[in-house]
Each structure stands twice: as structure tokens, then as C-alpha cells.
Write a protein that holds these residues in place. Sequence first.
Motif, PDB file in Angstrom:
ATOM      1  N   MET A  32      43.090 -45.431  -7.847  1.00 52.52           N
ATOM      2  CA  MET A  32      44.032 -46.507  -7.539  1.00 52.52           C
ATOM      3  C   MET A  32      43.776 -47.081  -6.148  1.00 52.52           C
ATOM      4  N   ASP A  33      43.350 -46.247  -5.205  1.00 57.73           N
ATOM      5  CA  ASP A  33      43.013 -46.755  -3.877  1.00 57.73           C
ATOM      6  C   ASP A  33      41.789 -47.657  -3.940  1.00 57.73           C
ATOM      7  N   ARG A  34      40.802 -47.277  -4.722  1.00 59.82           N
ATOM      8  CA  ARG A  34      39.621 -48.133  -4.881  1.00 59.82           C
ATOM      9  C   ARG A  34      39.991 -49.444  -5.565  1.00 59.82           C
ATOM     10  N   VAL A  61      43.703 -33.450 -10.502  1.00 56.75           N
ATOM     11  CA  VAL A  61      43.649 -34.576 -11.443  1.00 56.75           C
ATOM     12  C   VAL A  61      44.459 -35.748 -10.888  1.00 56.75           C
ATOM     13  N   LEU A  62      45.642 -35.458 -10.361  1.00 57.29           N
ATOM     14  CA  LEU A  62      46.456 -36.517  -9.756  1.00 57.29           C
ATOM     15  C   LEU A  62      45.779 -37.102  -8.523  1.00 57.29           C
ATOM     16  N   ALA A  63      45.078 -36.267  -7.757  1.00 53.08           N
ATOM     17  CA  ALA A  63      44.346 -36.763  -6.591  1.00 53.08           C
ATOM     18  C   ALA A  63      43.227 -37.708  -7.027  1.00 53.08           C
ATOM     19  N   TRP A  69      48.089 -44.662  -1.137  1.00 57.27           N
ATOM     20  CA  TRP A  69      47.198 -43.920  -2.031  1.00 57.27           C
ATOM     21  C   TRP A  69      46.313 -42.939  -1.279  1.00 57.27           C
ATOM     22  N   THR A  70      45.852 -43.322  -0.094  1.00 58.99           N
ATOM     23  CA  THR A  70      44.969 -42.432   0.661  1.00 58.99           C
ATOM     24  C   THR A  70      45.713 -41.170   1.090  1.00 58.99           C
ATOM     25  N   GLY A  71      46.930 -41.342   1.572  1.00 58.96           N
ATOM     26  CA  GLY A  71      47.736 -40.184   1.968  1.00 58.96           C
ATOM     27  C   GLY A  71      48.093 -39.300   0.779  1.00 58.96           C
ATOM     28  N   LEU A  72      48.427 -39.920  -0.350  1.00 55.43           N
ATOM     29  CA  LEU A  72      48.720 -39.138  -1.549  1.00 55.43           C
ATOM     30  C   LEU A  72      47.486 -38.372  -2.020  1.00 55.43           C
ATOM     31  N   PHE A  73      46.333 -39.047  -1.984  1.00 54.77           N
ATOM     32  CA  PHE A  73      45.094 -38.376  -2.373  1.00 54.77           C
ATOM     33  C   PHE A  73      44.833 -37.164  -1.487  1.00 54.77           C
ATOM     34  N   LEU A  74      44.930 -37.363  -0.193  1.00 57.78           N
ATOM     35  CA  LEU A  74      44.638 -36.279   0.739  1.00 57.78           C
ATOM     36  C   LEU A  74      45.625 -35.121   0.570  1.00 57.78           C
ATOM     37  N   GLY A  75      46.902 -35.439   0.461  1.00 60.05           N
ATOM     38  CA  GLY A  75      47.909 -34.388   0.290  1.00 60.05           C
ATOM     39  C   GLY A  75      47.718 -33.604  -1.003  1.00 60.05           C
ATOM     40  N   LEU A  76      47.493 -34.315  -2.107  1.00 60.88           N
ATOM     41  CA  LEU A  76      47.309 -33.634  -3.389  1.00 60.88           C
ATOM     42  C   LEU A  76      46.015 -32.822  -3.420  1.00 60.88           C
ATOM     43  N   ALA A  77      44.961 -33.333  -2.795  1.00 57.93           N
ATOM     44  CA  ALA A  77      43.699 -32.594  -2.770  1.00 57.93           C
ATOM     45  C   ALA A  77      43.833 -31.307  -1.958  1.00 57.93           C
ATOM     46  N   ILE A  78      44.551 -31.362  -0.840  1.00 60.59           N
ATOM     47  CA  ILE A  78      44.733 -30.164  -0.023  1.00 60.59           C
ATOM     48  C   ILE A  78      45.623 -29.149  -0.730  1.00 60.59           C
ATOM     49  N   ILE A  79      46.714 -29.617  -1.322  1.00 61.50           N
ATOM     50  CA  ILE A  79      47.611 -28.706  -2.041  1.00 61.50           C
ATOM     51  C   ILE A  79      46.899 -28.085  -3.236  1.00 61.50           C
ATOM     52  N   GLY A  80      46.171 -28.902  -4.000  1.00 59.47           N
ATOM     53  CA  GLY A  80      45.442 -28.381  -5.156  1.00 59.47           C
ATOM     54  C   GLY A  80      44.361 -27.407  -4.751  1.00 59.47           C
ATOM     55  N   GLY A  81      43.637 -27.707  -3.689  1.00 57.15           N
ATOM     56  CA  GLY A  81      42.612 -26.786  -3.218  1.00 57.15           C
ATOM     57  C   GLY A  81      43.198 -25.474  -2.732  1.00 57.15           C
TER      58      GLY A  81
END
Length: 84
Positions: free
Chosen positions: A37-39, A29-31, A58-70
Amino acid sequence: MGAAMEFMNPLTFASDAALMAVAGGMCWVLAAVCLLMDRRRERLRSVDRLERVGFVPWTGLFLGLAIIGGGCLAMSLPVVLGNL
């Protein structure tokens, strides 16, 4: 206040795998928020308002959160599906 305590009971007595699945879902959800926000930042950059854009990776946060969440969801998936 009683309704709030009843809401927390399933999380209090949940297994570790269920808690990890909840944490993974929250990371996704955070990702999604980071992706939005990046868009938004890219849209503001195209309007030429660079001084109002700010700097948050934002791109780095998205990628990090998506990998951790996955990862959290993948680790908890066998136990969560076994309880169905």
C-alpha cells in the motif's frame, strides 16, 4: 460447519509458542500488505493525484508490524524447531 471446526482443532490445542509463531506470521503478512500500500501511494503521488492518496502512515505500520512479527517469531523459534 464440521470442516471449519476440524480446521480450528490444531489451533485450539496448539502450544503457546505455536500460537506466537502464527501471530508473528500474521504480522509479517500484514506488514507485506502495508508495504504494498505504501508503494501504491508513492506511485499515485507521482501521478499528481494527491487528493486521492489519503493519509495512512503505511511506513510506520510496516515497520511496527515487521518488528512485532519478527520478535514473536524469534521468541517462538526454539520451541517450534524443537518439536520438529
